[in-house]
Design an enzyme around this catalytic site. Structure first.
Site, mmCIF file in Angstrom:
data_model
loop_
_atom_site.group_PDB
_atom_site.id
_atom_site.type_symbol
_atom_site.label_atom_id
_atom_site.label_comp_id
_atom_site.label_asym_id
_atom_site.label_seq_id
_atom_site.Cartn_x
_atom_site.Cartn_y
_atom_site.Cartn_z
ATOM 1 N N LYS A 73 0.849 -1.199 0.000
ATOM 2 C CA LYS A 73 0.000 0.000 0.000
ATOM 3 C C LYS A 73 0.881 1.244 0.000
ATOM 4 O O LYS A 73 1.966 1.243 0.611
ATOM 5 C CB LYS A 73 -0.880 0.027 1.262
ATOM 6 C CG LYS A 73 -2.156 0.798 1.087
ATOM 7 C CD LYS A 73 -3.188 -0.085 0.392
ATOM 8 C CE LYS A 73 -4.511 0.582 0.216
ATOM 9 N NZ LYS A 73 -5.470 -0.318 -0.436
ATOM 10 N N GLY A 179 -21.983 5.274 -4.156
ATOM 11 C CA GLY A 179 -20.878 5.898 -4.889
ATOM 12 C C GLY A 179 -20.506 5.067 -6.108
ATOM 13 O O GLY A 179 -21.348 4.414 -6.732
ATOM 14 N N HIS A 180 -19.210 5.059 -6.422
ATOM 15 C CA HIS A 180 -18.744 4.368 -7.632
ATOM 16 C C HIS A 180 -19.200 2.914 -7.667
ATOM 17 O O HIS A 180 -19.627 2.408 -8.706
ATOM 18 C CB HIS A 180 -17.213 4.400 -7.696
ATOM 19 C CG HIS A 180 -16.671 5.736 -8.066
ATOM 20 N ND1 HIS A 180 -16.311 6.679 -7.132
ATOM 21 C CD2 HIS A 180 -16.459 6.301 -9.270
ATOM 22 C CE1 HIS A 180 -15.896 7.764 -7.750
ATOM 23 N NE2 HIS A 180 -15.977 7.562 -9.051
ATOM 24 N N VAL A 181 -19.076 2.228 -6.540
ATOM 25 C CA VAL A 181 -19.443 0.811 -6.508
ATOM 26 C C VAL A 181 -20.930 0.647 -6.167
ATOM 27 O O VAL A 181 -21.664 -0.060 -6.857
ATOM 28 C CB VAL A 181 -18.573 0.032 -5.491
ATOM 29 C CG1 VAL A 181 -18.933 -1.457 -5.520
ATOM 30 C CG2 VAL A 181 -17.097 0.223 -5.790
HETATM 31 P P1 NAD Z 1 -17.138 6.361 -3.257
HETATM 32 O O1 NAD Z 1 -16.411 7.397 -2.497
HETATM 33 O O2 NAD Z 1 -17.302 6.506 -4.727
HETATM 34 O O3 NAD Z 1 -18.611 6.185 -2.659
HETATM 35 C C1 NAD Z 1 -18.913 6.179 -1.298
HETATM 36 C C2 NAD Z 1 -20.349 6.709 -1.158
HETATM 37 O O4 NAD Z 1 -20.734 6.553 0.205
HETATM 38 C C3 NAD Z 1 -20.495 8.192 -1.512
HETATM 39 O O5 NAD Z 1 -21.635 8.365 -2.340
HETATM 40 C C4 NAD Z 1 -20.688 8.862 -0.145
HETATM 41 O O6 NAD Z 1 -21.532 10.016 -0.216
HETATM 42 C C5 NAD Z 1 -21.359 7.753 0.643
HETATM 43 N N1 NAD Z 1 -21.176 7.815 2.089
HETATM 44 C C6 NAD Z 1 -20.137 8.301 2.801
HETATM 45 N N2 NAD Z 1 -20.344 8.144 4.119
HETATM 46 C C7 NAD Z 1 -21.528 7.522 4.232
HETATM 47 C C8 NAD Z 1 -22.292 7.065 5.338
HETATM 48 N N3 NAD Z 1 -21.859 7.230 6.595
HETATM 49 N N4 NAD Z 1 -23.481 6.469 5.099
HETATM 50 C C9 NAD Z 1 -23.931 6.310 3.839
HETATM 51 N N5 NAD Z 1 -23.259 6.725 2.743
HETATM 52 C C10 NAD Z 1 -22.074 7.320 2.941
HETATM 53 O O7 NAD Z 1 -16.422 4.984 -2.886
HETATM 54 P P2 NAD Z 1 -16.466 3.623 -3.716
HETATM 55 O O8 NAD Z 1 -15.317 3.586 -4.665
HETATM 56 O O9 NAD Z 1 -17.846 3.366 -4.212
HETATM 57 O O10 NAD Z 1 -16.113 2.578 -2.561
HETATM 58 C C11 NAD Z 1 -17.069 2.232 -1.577
HETATM 59 C C12 NAD Z 1 -16.419 1.296 -0.560
HETATM 60 O O11 NAD Z 1 -15.922 0.138 -1.241
HETATM 61 C C13 NAD Z 1 -15.216 1.897 0.166
HETATM 62 O O12 NAD Z 1 -15.159 1.368 1.479
HETATM 63 C C14 NAD Z 1 -14.046 1.382 -0.628
HETATM 64 O O13 NAD Z 1 -12.868 1.313 0.148
HETATM 65 C C15 NAD Z 1 -14.530 0.000 -0.994
HETATM 66 N N6 NAD Z 1 -13.877 -0.535 -2.194
HETATM 67 C C16 NAD Z 1 -13.995 0.096 -3.387
HETATM 68 C C17 NAD Z 1 -13.362 -0.431 -4.502
HETATM 69 C C18 NAD Z 1 -13.495 0.215 -5.854
HETATM 70 O O14 NAD Z 1 -13.168 -0.422 -6.875
HETATM 71 N N7 NAD Z 1 -13.973 1.455 -5.955
HETATM 72 C C19 NAD Z 1 -12.597 -1.607 -4.393
HETATM 73 C C20 NAD Z 1 -12.502 -2.237 -3.141
HETATM 74 C C21 NAD Z 1 -13.148 -1.695 -2.047
#
Ligand code: NAD
Length: 347
Positions: A73, A179-181
Site C-alpha cells: 500500500k 458511490g462508484h461501486v
Molecule cells: P465512493 O467514495 O465513490 O462512494 C462512497 C459513497 O458513500 C459516496 O456516495 C458517499 O456520499 C457515501 N457515504 C459516505 N459516508 C456515508 C455514510 N456514513 N453512510 C452512507 N453513505 C455514505 O467509494 P467507492 O469507490 O464506491 O467505494 C465504496 C467502498 O468500497 C469503500 O469502502 C471502498 O474502500 C470500498 N472498495 C472500493 C473499490 C473500488 O473499486 N472502488 C474496491 C474495493 C473496495
C-alpha cells in the site's frame, strides 16, 4: 503489534515535502500490489498505521482471491487543513511515483481512496509499476465496475445460502453508500428484480432511488431496515457492538473495506445468525480484473470470469465455516493464510 512487514519506505516527497509511505507486507506469492491512498491525516503517523494495516489486508485479499501477488500500500499523508491545488496534487503523485520506482518492481500501485485512474497516469510518468491507468493511457481503467460485478457474484452466493437459490429476484437489499461501486450494485440488483433500499449521506442520491423504484432512507435507518441482505458500500467500521443487536437483516455482503469495527463483531453476528460475507473477498473484483488484464495479459472475458469466480470462493468459505463451526471471517482468514504459507496452490 509484531512487525510483520517485509519493507516499509518512508520518505519526504522531493517536490512537496509530504510524507510518502510505501508499505510492502508480503511478496511471498509474488510482487506486491495495493492502491495509493491520498488522504488527509491529523498526524502523519496515522497514515503510517493505515499503510501498515492496509498493506497486510492486501496480502490476505489477493491470496483469498487466488492471485499470485502479495500485499502492499502507498499512503500520501496530507496534513489536515492543507488543500492540494492541481499542481500540488500532481507533484505529490510524482513524489509517490519516485518512491514506488525505487522498489524496482517489488510493489505496484493502483487507485485507492482519494485517487483514480488519471492519477495513476501521473504516477506512471515515474514508474511502470502502476495499475489501472485510463485505457487510453494503456491501463485497465476504473476498477469500480469490476468491484461491483464481484459484489453481485457475492450476493448470489449469499442468496444461495439464505434461500437455496442464487436468484436475486424478489429478495430485499439495502445498499448503504451509492458511490462508484454502490450505485452500480444498486442498478444491477434492480435489473435482476431485487427489492431495493438505497441510502447515502448525499441527499442528491435520492434521484437514483427514484430512478430504480427504490426507497431512499437515511443511513441510520437503512442499516437497520428489514431486508434479506444489507450491502455496506460506504465507509469501514460500520458493523460495531452497538449496531449488531439492532440489525434486522439475514445477511451482510458489501464492498466497504474493513466493515468490522473489531474482529469480535464476526462472532456477535454469528450469534445472531446473521451471515457475514468477508469484505475482502466480496470487494476483490477490481484488483482481480486489474491483475488479470495488466499482469497476466488476459482478455476481458477471462478476467471477467475470474471476477465471477468470487461466487464460488465465497460459497466455499460459507461451506467451510458451516462444516467447522467457525465464522466466515475465520474461514476466509484461514484460507488466505494457508495460501500465503504455501500449503495450497493459489492458481
Ligand atoms: P465512493 O467514495 O465513490 O462512494 C462512497 C459513497 O458513500 C459516496 O456516495 C458517499 O456520499 C457515501 N457515504 C459516505 N459516508 C456515508 C455514510 N456514513 N453512510 C452512507 N453513505 C455514505 O467509494 P467507492 O469507490 O464506491 O467505494 C465504496 C467502498 O468500497 C469503500 O469502502 C471502498 O474502500 C470500498 N472498495 C472500493 C473499490 C473500488 O473499486 N472502488 C474496491 C474495493 C473496495
Amino acid at each position: 503489534m509484531p512487525f510483520a512487514h517485509e519493507e516499509v519506505q518512508l520518505r519526504r516527497g522531493q517536490r512537496t515535502g509530504l510524507p510518502i509511505i510505501v508499505a510492502v507486507h508480503s511478496t511471498r506469492l509474488g510482487a506486491a500490489a495495493g492502491g495509493c491512498r491520498l488522504w488527509s491525516y491529523s498526524d502523519w503517523t496515522h497514515g503510517l498505521s493505515d499503510a501498515l494495516k492496509l498493506s497486510e489486508g492486501m496480502t490476505w485479499k489477493c491470496a483469498a482471491a487466488g492471485l499470485s501477488v502479495g500485499g502492499g500500500k502507498t499512503v500520501i499523508a496530507v496534513p489536515e487543513g492543507q488543500v492540494l491545488d492541481p499542481a500540488g496534487r500532481r507533484a505529490a503523485l510524482l513524489d509517490a511515483g519516485d518512491v514506488i520506482a525505487s522498489l524496482d518492481g517489488r510493489y505496484a500501485t493502483g487507485p485507492d481512496a482519494g485517487t483514480g485512474p488519471e492519477d495513476m497516469a501521473v504516477i506512471g510518468e515515474r514508474t511502470e509499476h502502476v495499475f489501472c491507468r485510463p485505457e487510453e493511457a494503456g491501463g485497465s481503467g476504473d476498477p469500480s465496475p469490476f468491484t461491483a460485478l464481484g459484489v453481485l457474484a457475492s450476493l448470489r452466493a449469499t442468496c444461495r445460502v439464505l434461500n437455496g437459490s442464487p436468484d436475486l429476484a424478489g429478495r430485499r437489499f439495502a445498499v448503504v453508500g451509492a458511490g462508484h461501486v454502490g450505485e452500480r450494485v444498486a442498478r444491477m440488483i434492480a435489473e435482476q428484480g431485487g427489492e431495493l433500499v438505497v441510502s447515502d449521506i448525499a441527499a442528491a442520491k435520492a434521484s437514483l432511488a427514484d430512478e430504480l423504484g427504490a426507497r431512499f432512507l437515511p443511513p441510520r435507518e437503512a442499516l437497520v431496515s428489514e431486508v434479506d441482505v444489507l450491502v455496506p458500500a460506504a465507509l469501514g467500521g460500520v458493523l460495531n457492538r452497538e449496531l449488531v443487536p439492532r440489525l434486522r437483516c439475514a445477511a451482510i455482503a458489501g464492498p466497504a473495506n474493513n466493515q468490522l469495527a473489531e474482529r469480535e463483531v464476526a462472532e456477535l453476528l454469528q450469534e445472531r445468525s446473521i451471515l457475514w460475507a468477508p469484505d475482502y473477498v466480496v470487494n476483490a473484483g477490481g484488483v482481480i480484473h486489474a491483475i488479470a488484464r495488466e499482469l497476466l495479459g488476459e482478455d476481458l472475458a477471462k478476467a471477467t470470469a475470474r471476477v465471477e469466480s468470487i461466487e464460488q470462493t465465497l460459497q466455499d468459505i460459507f461451506a467451510t465455516a458451516q462444516e467447522t463451526g467457525t465464522t466466515p471471517s475465520a474461514a476466509a482468514d484461514d484460507l488466505a493464510r494457508r495460501r500465503v504459507r504455501g500449503s495450497e496452490d493459489p492458481e
